[in-house]
Design an enzyme around this catalytic site. Structure first.
Site, short mmCIF file in Angstrom:
data_model
loop_
_atom_site.label_atom_id
_atom_site.label_comp_id
_atom_site.label_asym_id
_atom_site.label_seq_id
_atom_site.Cartn_x
_atom_site.Cartn_y
_atom_site.Cartn_z
N GLU A 161 0.85 -1.16 -0.08
CA GLU A 161 0.02 -0.03 0.03
C GLU A 161 0.96 1.09 -0.05
O GLU A 161 0.66 2.17 0.73
CB GLU A 161 -0.82 -0.20 1.11
N ASN A 203 1.93 -5.12 -3.24
CA ASN A 203 0.74 -5.39 -2.82
C ASN A 203 -0.08 -4.46 -2.79
O ASN A 203 0.31 -3.36 -1.79
CB ASN A 203 0.71 -6.56 -1.53
N HIS A 240 -10.56 -5.87 -2.15
CA HIS A 240 -11.53 -5.72 -1.38
C HIS A 240 -12.46 -5.04 -2.04
O HIS A 240 -12.52 -3.83 -2.19
CB HIS A 240 -11.04 -4.93 -0.10
N GLU A 269 -6.07 -10.70 -1.21
CA GLU A 269 -6.89 -10.56 0.01
C GLU A 269 -8.41 -10.38 -0.35
O GLU A 269 -9.29 -9.51 0.29
CB GLU A 269 -6.48 -9.21 0.57
N ASP A 271 -12.24 -10.07 -0.73
CA ASP A 271 -13.50 -10.13 -0.23
C ASP A 271 -14.44 -9.42 -0.69
O ASP A 271 -14.00 -8.50 -1.21
CB ASP A 271 -13.57 -9.95 1.60
#
Ligand code: G3I
Length: 472
Positions: A161, A203, A240, A269, A271
């Protein structure tokens, strides 16, 4: 290469029309059984399917039972971050991270390391540092943690990030960024030196839509790193999603364009907040985007049950609070079982499953490249068998002059994806392009022809692939 299935089919077809009914039954049986778990289904196309694990939940047998059954790649949700691993400067604590690593290894699973350098979840002492002291401390952290886990990590999120949201395309302001713009490449070099066999990833989130400034900024950084030899092997897309940040329709383009830079891409990750069919469809879209890109090596969801999620109220995972499979689980499993490109395509791993031959005829006619210069070749596409979900195609390469070898480019049209090939050696520069080279010696005399074939999952798009060739 002809697969046993193709040889069988040729034999059956050669037996004549009286046995047509038998053929339909025989070909409807998949060569490879569908996977009944996420990890088995993903393995069908050479990919992994992972989850984040919280160490504190591992003694919950429902949780660890599902995790062990369904997933074969493990990420520590918090336990390998800097606040956990270096709570005091130069005093390392790997107990929580090791617990997850040991659980994964003892159950035969691989581990993604998360995360070495990040503006967030820094221990207090690091938050208060700046300048060259922070740069040194960060590099020491990367070195010590990567060394502790050397040889045990499939891929590290080396930097997490580091770019700002919004339209600026700028780096995110942080104490790490203020140590100098080269802090990211310095972290990657330190990680490579510490664990040469781990894949090293950048990432981030909000990098899914190809048109977003943040996506472009990360892409340009990776491109720059590759051009200058900075050691980067992969890009992680956190994924996400929710209604404000839905799965973009160009996701496969984003993944494919990054992969074309020469890095693996991974969904790290995943979701998606929501429920029911809508949620299931969005999960399916993410899986299909990954499967469309040969270098998308795997997918990790960010937790097991909804109640395990960092945003549990959004019910964003594949299992409900009780561990029951949700509609999203089924859509992911089915999408994985439908197959996709593989990093080294194996025709024997996929199987035509004909259910119908009364499909529309594709519109474009045979595509060729005109002979130009010397040596030259012509590529011609001809359609093969067609089924409800896929079709076979053949490309015939004709040498217009004596040639020593040839290269053919096959471009499929989204959402089409090539799931199997034969009689050639393919590589996959992007999600929709296959470069096919001859198996062995590609020499042809003028007028000679050679053919290779492939199977396309068409996703409702019957347009013929574009084919060209070059000769040497
Ligand atoms: O374990 C303590 C507990 O003892 C304490 O009582 C409680 C009080 O707040 O905190 C607990 O720790 C929390 C930890 O999760 C474990 O549940 C932290 O406060 C909380 O900040 C931490 O949140 C994590 C978050 O990263 C921190 O940034 C989430 O679990 C984790 O899912 C999340 O993961 C991030 C990825 O690393 C990077 N990408 C985004 C993703 C989601 O935010």
């Amino acid at each position: 290469m002809t697969t046993p299935r193709q040889r069988n089919r040729a034999r059956l077809l050669g037996a004549g029309s009286l046995v047509a009914a038998t053929i339909a039954v025989a070909l409807a049986v998949p060569a490879q059984a569908a996977g009944s778990t996420l990890q088995a289904a993903a393995a069908g196309s050479g990919r992994y399917f992972g989850t984040a694990i919280a160490g504190s939940r591992l003694n919950d047998s429902t949780y660890s039972g599902i995790a062990n059954r369904e997933f074969n790649m493990i990420t520590a949700e918090n336990e390998m971050k800097a606040d956990a691993t270096e709570p005091n400067q130069n005093q390392f604590n790997f107990s929580a991270g090791d617990q997850i690593l040991n659980w994964a290894q003892s159950n035969g699973k691989r581990v993604r390391g998360h995360a070495l350098a990040w503006y967030s979840q820094q221990p207090g002492w690091m938050q208060n540092m700046s300048g060259s002291a922070l740069r040194s401390a960060m590099l020491n952290h990367v070195t010590q943690v990567a060394t502790h886990y050397k040889g045990k990590i499939y891929a590290w999120d080396v930097v997490n990030e580091a770019f700002a949201d919004g339209s600026s395309g700028a780096r995110r302001d942080s104490n790490l960024q203020r140590t100098g713009n080269d802090w990211i490449e310095a972290a990657f070099k330190a990680a490579r030196a510490a664990d040469p066999n781990a894949k090293l990833c950048y990432n981030d989130y909000n990098t899914d839509n190809w048109n977003d400034a943040k996506t472009q900024a990360v892409y340009n950084m990776v491109k720059d790193f590759k051009s200058r030899g900075v050691p980067i092997d992969c890009v992680g897309f956190q994924a996400h999603f929710n209604s404000q940040s839905p799965v973009p329709s160009n996701y496969h383009t984003t993944l494919g364009n990054f992969a074309a830079l020469g890095v693996d891409v991974q969904i790290t990750e995943l979701d998606i907040e929501g429920s029911g069919t809508n949620q299931a469809n969005q999960f399916q879209g993410v899986v299909q985007a990954c499967l469309a890109v040969a270098r998308c090596t795997g997918i990790t969801v960010w937790g097991v049950r909804d109640s395990d999620s960092w945003r549990a109220s959004g019910t964003p995972l594949l299992f409900d609070n009780y561990g029951n499979k949700k509609a999203a689980y089924t859509s992911v499993l089915n999408a994985l079982n439908a197959g996709g490109t593989t990093t080294s395509p194996d025709p024997t791993s996929t199987s035509p499953n004909p259910t119908s031959t009364s499909t529309p005829t594709p519109t474009p006619t045979t595509t060729t490249t005109p002979p130009s210069g010397n040596p030259s070749c012509t590529a011609t596409y001809s359609e093969g068998e067609k089924w409800s979900d896929r079709f076979n195609g053949t490309v015939t390469i004709r040498a217009n002059t004596n040639i020593s070898s040839w290269t053919s480019y096959v471009t499929v049209n989204y959402p089409q994806r090539i799931i199997a090939t034969w009689n050639g050696s393919p590589t996959w520069p992007s999600s929709n392009v296959m470069i096919m080279k001859p198996n062995g010696n590609g020499a042809l005399s003028a007028g000679q022809t050679v053919s290779f074939g492939f199977t396309v999952m068409h996703g409702g798009n019957w347009t013929w692939p574009g084919v060209t060739c070059t000769a040497s």
